[in-house]
Design a protein around this motif. Structure first.
Motif, PDB file in Angstrom:
ATOM      1  N   GLY A 615       0.804  -1.216   0.000  1.00 19.97           N
ATOM      2  CA  GLY A 615       0.000   0.000   0.000  1.00 19.97           C
ATOM      3  C   GLY A 615       0.831   1.257   0.000  1.00 19.97           C
ATOM      4  O   GLY A 615       0.320   2.334   0.213  1.00 19.97           O
ATOM      5  N   THR A 616       2.158   1.170  -0.218  1.00 22.67           N
ATOM      6  CA  THR A 616       2.986   2.361  -0.250  1.00 22.67           C
ATOM      7  C   THR A 616       2.947   2.980  -1.627  1.00 22.67           C
ATOM      8  O   THR A 616       2.380   2.440  -2.562  1.00 22.67           O
ATOM      9  N   ASP A 617       3.586   4.170  -1.757  1.00 22.74           N
ATOM     10  CA  ASP A 617       3.589   4.868  -3.027  1.00 22.74           C
ATOM     11  C   ASP A 617       4.375   4.062  -4.052  1.00 22.74           C
ATOM     12  O   ASP A 617       5.569   3.824  -3.898  1.00 22.74           O
ATOM     13  N   THR A 618       3.715   3.624  -5.107  1.00 20.01           N
ATOM     14  CA  THR A 618       4.347   2.769  -6.093  1.00 20.01           C
ATOM     15  C   THR A 618       3.939   3.184  -7.477  1.00 20.01           C
ATOM     16  O   THR A 618       3.066   4.007  -7.673  1.00 20.01           O
ATOM     17  N   HIS A 619       4.591   2.532  -8.444  1.00 15.71           N
ATOM     18  CA  HIS A 619       4.171   2.694  -9.827  1.00 15.71           C
ATOM     19  C   HIS A 619       4.549   1.433 -10.569  1.00 15.71           C
ATOM     20  O   HIS A 619       5.674   0.960 -10.463  1.00 15.71           O
ATOM     21  N   LEU A 620       3.624   0.884 -11.312  1.00 16.89           N
ATOM     22  CA  LEU A 620       3.859  -0.397 -11.951  1.00 16.89           C
ATOM     23  C   LEU A 620       4.390  -0.208 -13.363  1.00 16.89           C
ATOM     24  O   LEU A 620       3.683   0.230 -14.252  1.00 16.89           O
ATOM     25  N   GLY A 621       5.677  -0.545 -13.536  1.00 18.84           N
ATOM     26  CA  GLY A 621       6.228  -0.728 -14.867  1.00 18.84           C
ATOM     27  C   GLY A 621       6.234   0.477 -15.764  1.00 18.84           C
ATOM     28  O   GLY A 621       5.830   0.403 -16.906  1.00 18.84           O
ATOM     29  N   LEU A 677      -7.949   3.918 -30.679  1.00 23.18           N
ATOM     30  CA  LEU A 677      -6.759   4.623 -31.118  1.00 23.18           C
ATOM     31  C   LEU A 677      -6.683   5.908 -30.310  1.00 23.18           C
ATOM     32  O   LEU A 677      -7.636   6.698 -30.307  1.00 23.18           O
ATOM     33  N   PHE A 678      -5.583   6.100 -29.617  1.00 26.24           N
ATOM     34  CA  PHE A 678      -5.411   7.267 -28.751  1.00 26.24           C
ATOM     35  C   PHE A 678      -4.284   8.105 -29.332  1.00 26.24           C
ATOM     36  O   PHE A 678      -3.124   7.707 -29.326  1.00 26.24           O
ATOM     37  N   LEU A 679      -4.635   9.275 -29.879  1.00 23.43           N
ATOM     38  CA  LEU A 679      -3.667  10.140 -30.535  1.00 23.43           C
ATOM     39  C   LEU A 679      -3.413  11.343 -29.638  1.00 23.43           C
ATOM     40  O   LEU A 679      -4.325  12.126 -29.375  1.00 23.43           O
ATOM     41  N   THR A 680      -2.178  11.489 -29.174  1.00 24.12           N
ATOM     42  CA  THR A 680      -1.881  12.536 -28.208  1.00 24.12           C
ATOM     43  C   THR A 680      -0.493  13.104 -28.458  1.00 24.12           C
ATOM     44  O   THR A 680       0.213  12.688 -29.390  1.00 24.12           O
ATOM     45  N   CYS A 681      -0.107  14.051 -27.626  1.00 24.55           N
ATOM     46  CA  CYS A 681       1.160  14.763 -27.785  1.00 24.55           C
ATOM     47  C   CYS A 681       2.310  13.927 -27.231  1.00 24.55           C
ATOM     48  O   CYS A 681       2.129  13.055 -26.374  1.00 24.55           O
ATOM     49  N   ALA A 682       3.523  14.233 -27.720  1.00 23.43           N
ATOM     50  CA  ALA A 682       4.712  13.520 -27.260  1.00 23.43           C
ATOM     51  C   ALA A 682       5.239  14.061 -25.945  1.00 23.43           C
ATOM     52  O   ALA A 682       6.270  13.585 -25.462  1.00 23.43           O
ATOM     53  N   ASP A 683       4.568  15.027 -25.346  1.00 26.95           N
ATOM     54  CA  ASP A 683       5.018  15.631 -24.090  1.00 26.95           C
ATOM     55  C   ASP A 683       5.222  14.559 -23.021  1.00 26.95           C
ATOM     56  O   ASP A 683       4.355  13.705 -22.807  1.00 26.95           O
ATOM     57  N   SER A 684       6.348  14.610 -22.316  1.00 29.02           N
ATOM     58  CA  SER A 684       6.685  13.565 -21.341  1.00 29.02           C
ATOM     59  C   SER A 684       5.774  13.575 -20.127  1.00 29.02           C
ATOM     60  O   SER A 684       5.702  12.589 -19.393  1.00 29.02           O
ATOM     61  N   ARG A 685       5.076  14.695 -19.900  1.00 28.27           N
ATOM     62  CA  ARG A 685       4.192  14.766 -18.728  1.00 28.27           C
ATOM     63  C   ARG A 685       2.854  14.081 -18.970  1.00 28.27           C
ATOM     64  O   ARG A 685       2.065  13.917 -18.044  1.00 28.27           O
ATOM     65  N   LEU A 686       2.594  13.703 -20.209  1.00 29.46           N
ATOM     66  CA  LEU A 686       1.323  13.085 -20.564  1.00 29.46           C
ATOM     67  C   LEU A 686       1.507  11.574 -20.608  1.00 29.46           C
ATOM     68  O   LEU A 686       2.011  11.033 -21.584  1.00 29.46           O
ATOM     69  N   VAL A 687       1.119  10.888 -19.548  1.00 26.55           N
ATOM     70  CA  VAL A 687       1.274   9.431 -19.442  1.00 26.55           C
ATOM     71  C   VAL A 687      -0.080   8.806 -19.759  1.00 26.55           C
ATOM     72  O   VAL A 687      -0.989   8.803 -18.925  1.00 26.55           O
ATOM     73  N   THR A 688      -0.210   8.276 -20.962  1.00 25.93           N
ATOM     74  CA  THR A 688      -1.523   7.813 -21.429  1.00 25.93           C
ATOM     75  C   THR A 688      -2.084   6.696 -20.570  1.00 25.93           C
ATOM     76  O   THR A 688      -3.281   6.679 -20.258  1.00 25.93           O
ATOM     77  N   SER A 689      -1.240   5.744 -20.174  1.00 26.65           N
ATOM     78  CA  SER A 689      -1.754   4.628 -19.383  1.00 26.65           C
ATOM     79  C   SER A 689      -2.212   5.078 -18.015  1.00 26.65           C
ATOM     80  O   SER A 689      -3.078   4.456 -17.403  1.00 26.65           O
ATOM     81  N   MET A 690      -1.647   6.182 -17.507  1.00 24.44           N
ATOM     82  CA  MET A 690      -2.050   6.671 -16.194  1.00 24.44           C
ATOM     83  C   MET A 690      -3.405   7.354 -16.264  1.00 24.44           C
ATOM     84  O   MET A 690      -4.305   7.050 -15.475  1.00 24.44           O
ATOM     85  N   ILE A 691      -3.579   8.275 -17.216  1.00 23.12           N
ATOM     86  CA  ILE A 691      -4.807   9.070 -17.221  1.00 23.12           C
ATOM     87  C   ILE A 691      -5.986   8.300 -17.788  1.00 23.12           C
ATOM     88  O   ILE A 691      -7.130   8.756 -17.668  1.00 23.12           O
ATOM     89  N   THR A 692      -5.745   7.129 -18.410  1.00 24.12           N
ATOM     90  CA  THR A 692      -6.849   6.318 -18.926  1.00 24.12           C
ATOM     91  C   THR A 692      -7.016   5.007 -18.168  1.00 24.12           C
ATOM     92  O   THR A 692      -7.895   4.220 -18.515  1.00 24.12           O
ATOM     93  N   SER A 693      -6.178   4.760 -17.162  1.00 23.16           N
ATOM     94  CA  SER A 693      -6.233   3.510 -16.396  1.00 23.16           C
ATOM     95  C   SER A 693      -6.220   2.304 -17.333  1.00 23.16           C
ATOM     96  O   SER A 693      -7.022   1.388 -17.201  1.00 23.16           O
ATOM     97  N   SER A 694      -5.317   2.322 -18.297  1.00 20.32           N
ATOM     98  CA  SER A 694      -5.246   1.261 -19.287  1.00 20.32           C
ATOM     99  C   SER A 694      -4.003   0.422 -19.064  1.00 20.32           C
ATOM    100  O   SER A 694      -3.095   0.792 -18.318  1.00 20.32           O
ATOM    101  N   GLY A 695      -3.968  -0.729 -19.729  1.00 18.92           N
ATOM    102  CA  GLY A 695      -2.860  -1.644 -19.592  1.00 18.92           C
ATOM    103  C   GLY A 695      -2.475  -2.226 -20.925  1.00 18.92           C
ATOM    104  O   GLY A 695      -2.923  -1.766 -21.984  1.00 18.92           O
ATOM    105  N   PRO A 696      -1.644  -3.273 -20.946  1.00 16.98           N
ATOM    106  CA  PRO A 696      -1.197  -3.875 -22.199  1.00 16.98           C
ATOM    107  C   PRO A 696      -2.374  -4.333 -23.055  1.00 16.98           C
ATOM    108  O   PRO A 696      -3.304  -4.974 -22.574  1.00 16.98           O
TER     109      PRO A 696
END
Length: 862
Positions: A615-621, A677-696
């Motif tokens: 339950g600590t602060d983590t990030h998966l992969g 199909l998710f088309l977005t900017c290459a900005d490093s602050r935009l983590v698609t899997s994080m803001i969409t709760s998506s996976g492989p």
């Protein structure tokens, strides 16, 4: 002299002045004189709110049957008293449409002076509730009940004011008004109908004037324009109309001792207290959301103190009732206008109250020119707006439409208090039914037995669960899917006992669940020790006779489009807090004391994906730096970036790969089948899997500078985006395409600052695909894309929003996309992500306008 120390005057006057300010050692310094200052933003906001409050206060007083001055008294008391003492600085209080039916019924039953006394007693009750600090408890009322109550009140108001719009007089109840409507339609008063229609037309059309002129005109409130236009027309044409009549203030009736049955008066006080308190507290919460959408303002204003807000509302009701005014509550229309007008403190609310007092004393001749039919049309429009389609869609999505409908009908046909009590009863019954109703099914597919438990698993469902589980033959492989968020102790023990018995006889049991959480990583657990609790943590626990293995459940990532997910979705571990682990310090990478020595231990202050079970602060992969060094003996000597990359890969192989290997192996066998199909900017602050709760396997992602979609035939040798679109639509058969922009986009900033000419670098040649967005924003003939909760912060944010809309148009021009859209096999969505707020906004079309509406927790859980 240090630059941090200001220079001082050396003349004798300055020395004398300093001598006067000397104070004794160890004593507190003398306080500086405080000067009362009002920000210019508060002044302009108070004027905007005043222009809205003035006609609405008179209209609500007219709708209740109270003296018209009572609306002005309530507006002044709400602005001055609640504005000064309340706990929500930017909420504007006054006579609210939600109290119209309650007040009208009180006046009809007990008279005006007793109604004022009831208002005073309700204020005292609010003071008592605020003193015992129960404000948060009021928010426990189901939103379906609150929205149903407001909808019922809105229907009652609209039906009653319709008679005044037609030139008649409203009856005492909704049924009576409906029965009298045919006769009223047969006896129309053309002048009243004409003024009402003019008022409604101005209310409807004024906010929709396009172009730059419309943008400037919308700064004037539509309510003021509608009433002023009808008043001016009536005065110029000389129509014979009933108009506002404000008697002398010397004859204004004040509160008297309550006269009537004790139980009736008590019920009236309870109803008034309930409606005033709930509406004010919910309004304060709504204002907090508006303020949170403006980061600079949220830091200055802060969150509301709901108990103090209840005290302020109580004091305002006491003052308003004692002075012969209507009951007071927080008003959503005025509060949102106050925030949007740029108010920064409670001074705007108080100044609005001062302006109401000035108008009540000095503008009586002007106010008496207003036709009553115009005010009735204004209040009727407010009543219709209280029946919100957005609220109906929300309660339907959360399966509470029955509660909403019963509350609405109860308020319309029985009364506010009766309707609310009926709604609470139905809400409790629905909650108990959901808790007790559990659907359990069993089927067999390819030799695997599937037991699906849908709903909350309580002791009431244990007999049916036990019967179903005993249908499974010994030694079989079983998958038990717990599709719910609650399991009591009886169900837990029953499921655990069955699991232990089944695995002891050589069978295997796989328990899965939808509820997200952390996984149990206690060492040494065997199959006989695996518990149902593991299945509710978002992982899949396979219990056999000798061992337990875990594999993550797959996610369906429809979150970006706002589409509802299927019953097998949302079983992944949520994205956990991230602390920017870009810590590449050689001295911290060698805890053993040997500089440069690699280590498999995380650096101090970091966390690893393996901490997910605790339950600590983590990030998966993510491949970000977790402090783990590269393995020795690789034969490479990477620089700082290579060390960071190697550490991230090492952390993935050690902690995350064992968890996702099974799922990735399945995807490797079956191939990818993404739904979007998710088309977005290459900005490093935009983590698609994080803001969409998506996976492989969930998203087919295309990233480029500025999230641009080159129009067909204009790629100039760069066909990568068009190729990805064609492959996604024609080969992968994605069901939706999302174009996602974001705040602070460097590409949009470059477009705004671009100048013609100069060297045509690769970046400039690519950014020419964004020039149509720049032209679209400069076109006065097109409405601007905008945010639902606030105005764009600057031109860059406006261009970011416009660019999403423009790139969607480019997307529709591609042949594969156009064909799929015609066949109904594809949907297009626009999205904007504000990085600093961590807030996603989805694009919707409303009356030709492009509106980006925020996605909240309630929307995501639907």
């Amino acid at each position: 002299m240090s630059a941090c120390v200001p220079t001082r005057a050396t003349d004798s006057n300055a020395n004398e002045s300093r001598t006067k300010r000397v104070h004794q050692p160890h004593s507190p310094p003398p306080p500086r004189p405080r000067r009362f200052r009002v920000a210019g933003a508060d002044v302009s906001a108070s004027i905007a709110v005043f222009l809205i409050a003035l006609p609405l206060s008179l209209g609500i007083a007219l709708a209740t049957g109270a003296p018209l001055q009572a609306g002005l008294v309530a507006a002044a008391a709400g602005g001055l008293v609640a504005g000064l003492l309340g706990g929500c600085p930017l909420q504007v209080s006054g006579p609210a449409a939600g109290l119209t039916v309650v007040t009208a019924d009180l006046i009809h039953r007990y008279g005006w002076r007793t109604t004022c006394a009831v208002t005073v007693l309700a204020g005292l009750a609010q003071l008592a509730l605020g003193c015992v600090r129960v404000a948060r408890t009021a928010l426990a009322v189901s939103p379906a009940i609150v929205h149903g109550m407001l909808a019922g009140i809105g229907v009652t108001i609209a039906v009653a004011q319709l008679h005044i719009v037609l030139g008649g007089t409203p009856q005492s109840s909704v049924l009576a008004n409906l029965r009298a409507l045919p006769a009223q339609l047969a006896d129309l008063h053309p002048a009243d109908v004409a003024m009402s229609m003019l008022t409604l037309a101005l209310l409807l059309l004024w906010p929709r004037v396009p172009g730059r002129l419309g943008h400037l005109m919308r700064k004037i409130p539509a309510a003021l324009v509608a009433v002023a236009g009808a008043t001016l027309t009536a005065s110029l044409t000389g129509l014979s109309l009933a108009k506002v009549d404000l008697p002398s203030w010397s004859s204004h009736a004040l509160a008297g001792l309550p006269e009537g049955p004790v139980l009736g008066i008590a019920a009236a006080v309870l109803t008034t207290t309930l409606v005033c308190s709930v509406q004010s507290l919910l309004g304060a919460v709504a204002v907090d959301k508006l303020v949170a959408g403006q980061p600079g303002l949220s830091a200055r204003v802060g969150r509301s103190d709901l108990n103090r807000e209840l005290l302020g509302q109580g004091a305002a009701n006491i003052v308003s009732g004692a002075l012969g005014g209507l009951p007071v509550a927080g008003v959503a229309v005025r509060s949102s206008a106050n925030v949007q007008a740029g108010a920064v403190s409670r001074n705007s609310t108080m100044l609005h109250g001062v302006l109401v007092v000035v108008a009540a004393l000095l503008m009586v001749p002007v106010l008496e020119l207003i036709p009553l039919a115009s005010l009735a049309a204004l209040v009727m429009a407010v009543g219709i707006q209280m029946v919100s389609l957005h609220h109906i869609r929300t309660v339907t999505r959360h399966r509470e439409v029955l509660v909403y409908a019963v509350t609405t009908l109860g308020v319309v046909f029985l009364g506010v208090l009766e309707g609310v009590l009926l709604g609470v009863t139905v809400a409790v019954a629905v909650a108990l039914n959901r808790l007790a109703h559990t659907h359990i099914t069993h089927d067999e597919k390819e030799g695997v037995h599937h037991v699906h438990v849908r709903g909350q698993l309580t002791f009431l469902a244990v007999p049916r669960l036990s019967r179903t589980l005993h249908l499974v033959p010994q030694g079989a492989h079983v998958v038990v899917e717990l599709d719910g968020s609650f399991m009591d102790h009886a169900a837990y023990e029953s499921l655990q006992d069955w699991q232990n018995a089944h695995t002891a006889r050589g069978g295997s049991a796989e328990l899965t669940g939808r509820r997200t959480g952390v996984r149990d990583t206690k060492p040494g657990r065997t199959g006989s020790e695996a518990t149902p609790a593991d299945s509710a943590t978002g992982t899949t626990t396979r219990a056999t006779s000798g061992k337990t293995t875990e594999a993550p459940a797959r996610t369906t990532a429809d979150a970006p489009t706002g589409e509802p997910t299927t019953s097998t979705a949302c079983r992944c571990h949520p994205w956990t807090p991230w602390r920017n682990h870009q810590c590449d310090h050689p001295q911290s990478a060698a805890p053993s004391g040997h500089p440069g020595e690699p280590t498999d231990r995380p650096a101090p202050g970091t966390t690893t994906p393996g901490d997910a079970g605790t339950g600590t602060d983590t990030h998966l992969g993510t491949g970000k730096d977790t402090g783990a060094g590269p393995r020795p003996g690789t034969g490479t000597n990477p620089g700082p970036g290579g060390h960071q990359l190697a550490r991230g890969i090492s952390a993935f192989q050690r902690n995350t790969a064992p968890l996702v290997r099974g799922e990735l192996a399945r995807l490797a066998r079956e191939g990818q089948r993404p739904s979007q199909l998710f088309l977005t900017c290459a900005d490093s602050r935009l983590v698609t899997s994080m803001i969409t709760s998506s996976g492989p396997g969930d998203l087919f992602v295309v990233r480029n500078v500025g999230n641009l979609v080159p129009p067909p035939g204009e790629e100039s040798g760069d066909n990568s985006v068009a190729a990805a679109i064609e492959y996604a639509v024609d080969v992968l058969r994605v069901r939706s395409i999302t174009v996602c922009g974001h705040s602070g986009c460097g590409a949009m900033q470059a477009l705004l600052n671009s100048e013609p000419g100069g060297a045509q670098t690769p970046l400039k040649r690519w950014l020419r695909n964004g020039l149509p967005s720049l032209e679209r924003m400069a076109d006065d003939g097109r409405p601007w894309a905008r945010l639902a909760t606030r105005a764009p912060a600057d031109a860059v944010e406006q261009l970011c929003l416009t660019n999403v809309v423009q790139q969607l148009e480019h997307l529709r021009g591609h042949e594969s996309v156009a064909r799929a859209l015609r066949e109904g096999a594809l949907e297009l969505h626009g999205m904007y992500f504000h990085v600093g707020e961590a807030q996603a906004y989805l694009l919707t079309e409303e009356d030709g306008e492009q509106l980006f509406d925020g996605v909240g927790v309630a929307d995501m859980s639907a």
